[in-house]
Design a protein around this motif. Structure first.
Motif, short mmCIF file in Angstrom:
data_model
loop_
_atom_site.label_atom_id
_atom_site.label_comp_id
_atom_site.label_asym_id
_atom_site.label_seq_id
_atom_site.Cartn_x
_atom_site.Cartn_y
_atom_site.Cartn_z
N ALA A 1 14.21 40.54 21.60
CA ALA A 1 15.44 39.76 21.75
C ALA A 1 15.67 38.95 20.47
O ALA A 1 16.78 38.88 19.95
CB ALA A 1 15.35 38.84 22.97
N GLY A 2 14.59 38.33 19.96
CA GLY A 2 14.70 37.59 18.70
C GLY A 2 14.90 38.51 17.52
O GLY A 2 15.56 38.15 16.55
N PHE A 3 14.36 39.71 17.62
CA PHE A 3 14.45 40.69 16.53
C PHE A 3 15.87 41.22 16.43
O PHE A 3 16.49 41.17 15.36
CB PHE A 3 13.47 41.83 16.82
CG PHE A 3 13.02 42.57 15.59
CD1 PHE A 3 12.18 41.98 14.67
CD2 PHE A 3 13.42 43.88 15.38
CE1 PHE A 3 11.75 42.67 13.55
CE2 PHE A 3 13.00 44.58 14.26
CZ PHE A 3 12.15 43.98 13.34
N VAL A 4 16.41 41.73 17.52
CA VAL A 4 17.75 42.32 17.51
C VAL A 4 18.83 41.25 17.43
O VAL A 4 19.76 41.35 16.62
CB VAL A 4 17.97 43.20 18.76
CG1 VAL A 4 19.41 43.68 18.85
CG2 VAL A 4 17.02 44.40 18.74
N GLY A 5 18.71 40.22 18.27
CA GLY A 5 19.76 39.21 18.31
C GLY A 5 19.71 38.22 17.17
O GLY A 5 20.70 37.53 16.89
N GLY A 6 18.57 38.15 16.49
CA GLY A 6 18.40 37.17 15.42
C GLY A 6 18.21 37.77 14.05
O GLY A 6 19.14 37.91 13.27
N VAL A 7 16.96 38.19 13.75
CA VAL A 7 16.63 38.50 12.36
C VAL A 7 17.30 39.76 11.83
O VAL A 7 17.65 39.84 10.65
CB VAL A 7 15.10 38.58 12.15
CG1 VAL A 7 14.47 37.24 12.45
CG2 VAL A 7 14.46 39.68 12.98
N LEU A 8 17.48 40.79 12.66
CA LEU A 8 18.13 42.00 12.16
C LEU A 8 19.60 41.72 11.83
O LEU A 8 20.12 42.19 10.81
CB LEU A 8 18.03 43.14 13.17
CG LEU A 8 16.66 43.79 13.34
CD1 LEU A 8 16.74 44.97 14.30
CD2 LEU A 8 16.09 44.24 12.01
N VAL A 9 20.26 40.95 12.68
CA VAL A 9 21.65 40.58 12.41
C VAL A 9 21.74 39.75 11.14
O VAL A 9 22.61 39.97 10.29
CB VAL A 9 22.24 39.81 13.61
CG1 VAL A 9 23.60 39.23 13.25
CG2 VAL A 9 22.37 40.72 14.81
N GLU A 10 20.84 38.78 11.00
CA GLU A 10 20.84 37.95 9.78
C GLU A 10 20.57 38.81 8.55
O GLU A 10 21.15 38.60 7.48
CB GLU A 10 19.79 36.85 9.91
CG GLU A 10 20.20 35.79 10.92
CD GLU A 10 19.08 34.80 11.24
OE1 GLU A 10 19.40 33.64 11.56
OE2 GLU A 10 17.90 35.19 11.19
N GLY A 11 19.70 39.82 8.69
CA GLY A 11 19.45 40.71 7.58
C GLY A 11 20.68 41.52 7.21
O GLY A 11 20.99 41.70 6.01
N PHE A 12 21.40 41.99 8.20
CA PHE A 12 22.60 42.78 7.94
C PHE A 12 23.73 41.93 7.36
O PHE A 12 24.73 42.48 6.86
CB PHE A 12 23.07 43.48 9.21
CG PHE A 12 22.31 44.72 9.55
CD1 PHE A 12 21.83 45.55 8.55
CD2 PHE A 12 22.05 45.06 10.87
CE1 PHE A 12 21.12 46.71 8.85
CE2 PHE A 12 21.34 46.21 11.18
CZ PHE A 12 20.88 47.03 10.18
#
Length: 395
Positions: free
Chosen positions: A113-124
């Motif tokens: 949830a933190g990975f998809v909703g947080g860091v991956l979005v921030e990376g993109f």
């Protein structure tokens, strides 16, 4: 203040000036690495490019498994590469990984949830989106790519996963070789603008990503209700750090501790250009792929889960970035407290009435970690053979 790095890609000029006001040393180092590739892995890919793809995959498989019999005719550069990376740095302490492994599995329901909703979005939201957008790796083959990401993360957090013969070690090196292959394809295409963007899948971007997957992810996990000690957090970071080294991140931009990781994340983000259409496309594709990864087929249920993921993601990344990424307008009031309450309720019900667990948006979202890509024939070491995903042989 450090002088402006030589050969700075044009898209970073404005961000670099802003980042220098906060930490000129990290800013200069980050910009320097936007033109740094991975010479060792790139050389391996160049050698393998002359061979039949099936034979290349066979040699990589043999090297991963230390199968000397099937490596006899492999390019010497491939054998030398694997011999070098099999050496474990002095700073790696496998015993110290144990607390981080336990913490990961204890909180696994909310890690993704933190990975998809947080860091991956921030990376993109950075220029990391460029290579993904051009290749179509999330838009066209997103479900498999996300499941492969899940598999990698699970394997590096398995006991012994990062030992030489562990699947976490092999998948980390696989990521490095895939990056080198995609870099090779992009450099030989007309789609990549080197003068403006720097090197495709640069050391800056991979170094930035590992800070997001580690220190920044810990922040999001805590917001979502994860509990862990300082020892567990440090262990979690060191697991990612070693995986990052295996993925080809040079130690000149590989974080050493939490504080340095968060500084690189913050300053690197400031160096990056503003959100553009590629970032918007990739971030929204990611959010909308969550129901597909979860295996939800009903259209209304898909929409409901996407709406839920958008709300959690907006609460994690903040309204300013969410608006820049053109998220749907939503209030974030109470979203994270409600997420934490749902987590507590589901854990309690699972203990008291394990047979009565209900499926809902929370369980669908937090269940994403359980959906990983396990190929029946084992780990695939096939590499993409075309810059555009829709024209590449499946890998």
């Amino acid at each position: 203040m450090p002088s402006e790095p030589n050969h700075m890609p044009t898209c970073y000029v404005e961000g670099f000036q802003e980042a220098c006001k906060i930490d000129p040393d990290i800013a200069a180092n980050y910009i320097t690495h936007t033109t740094v590739e991975d010479p060792e892995a790139d050389a391996v890919i160049e050698a393998l490019a002359t061979l039949d793809p099936t034979l290349s995959a066979r040699y990589i498989n043999a090297a991963m498994d230390r199968d000397e019999e099937h490596l006899v005719d492999a390019p010497s550069i491939l054998k030398d590469f694997f011999e070098r990376i099999s050496s474990v740095p002095n700073w790696v302490d496998f015993e110290s990984f144990i607390p981080g492994i336990k913490m990961f599995h204890r909180n696994s329901k909310i890690v993704l949830a933190g990975f998809v909703g947080g860091v991956l979005v921030e990376g993109f939201s950075t220029n990391i989106s460029k290579s993904f957008f051009i290749t179509g790796r999330v838009r066209d083959t997103g479900v498999r790519r996300l499941k492969q990401n899940n598999r990698h993360m699970i394997e590096i957090f398995m006991p012994g996963g990062l030992l030489r013969d562990g699947d976490g070690w092999k998948l980390s090196v696989r990521v490095r070789l895939v990056h080198a292959q995609v870099r090779h394809l992009l450099k030989h295409s007309d789609d990549w603008e080197t003068q403006s963007w720097g090197a495709p899948i640069s050391s800056a971007h991979v170094g930035y990503s590992i800070t997001a997957f580690s220190a920044r992810l810990l922040e999001h996990m805590k917001s979502l209700g994860a509990r862990f000690t300082e020892e567990e957090a440090q262990s979690f970071l060191q697991i990612w750090r070693y995986s990052g080294l295996l993925m080809g991140i040079p130690e000149t931009i590989l974080f050493r501790d939490k504080d340095e990781a968060l500084k690189i994340f913050k300053i690197g983000y400031l160096c990056e250009p503003e959100v553009d259409e590629d970032s918007i496309s990739m971030a929204n594709s990611l959010i909308n792929s969550a129901p597909l990864v979860a295996g939800i087929t009903d259209p209304k249920s898909r929409r409901d889960l996407s709406t839920y993921v958008y709300s959690v993601s907006r609460a994690l990344i903040g309204n300013e970035l969410a608006d820049a990424l053109k998220y749907p307008s939503q209030s974030t009031f109470g979203v994270l407290p409600w997420f934490r309450i749902q987590g507590y309720y589901n854990r309690l019900m699972g203990k008291l009435f394990p047979g009565l667990a209900r499926q809902n948006n929370y369980t669908n979202f937090t269940g994403l970690m359980e959906v990983s890509e396990f190929d029946e024939e084992g780990i695939s070491y096939r590499l993409p053979d075309h810059v555009h995903a829709e024209r590449s042989t499946p890998w």
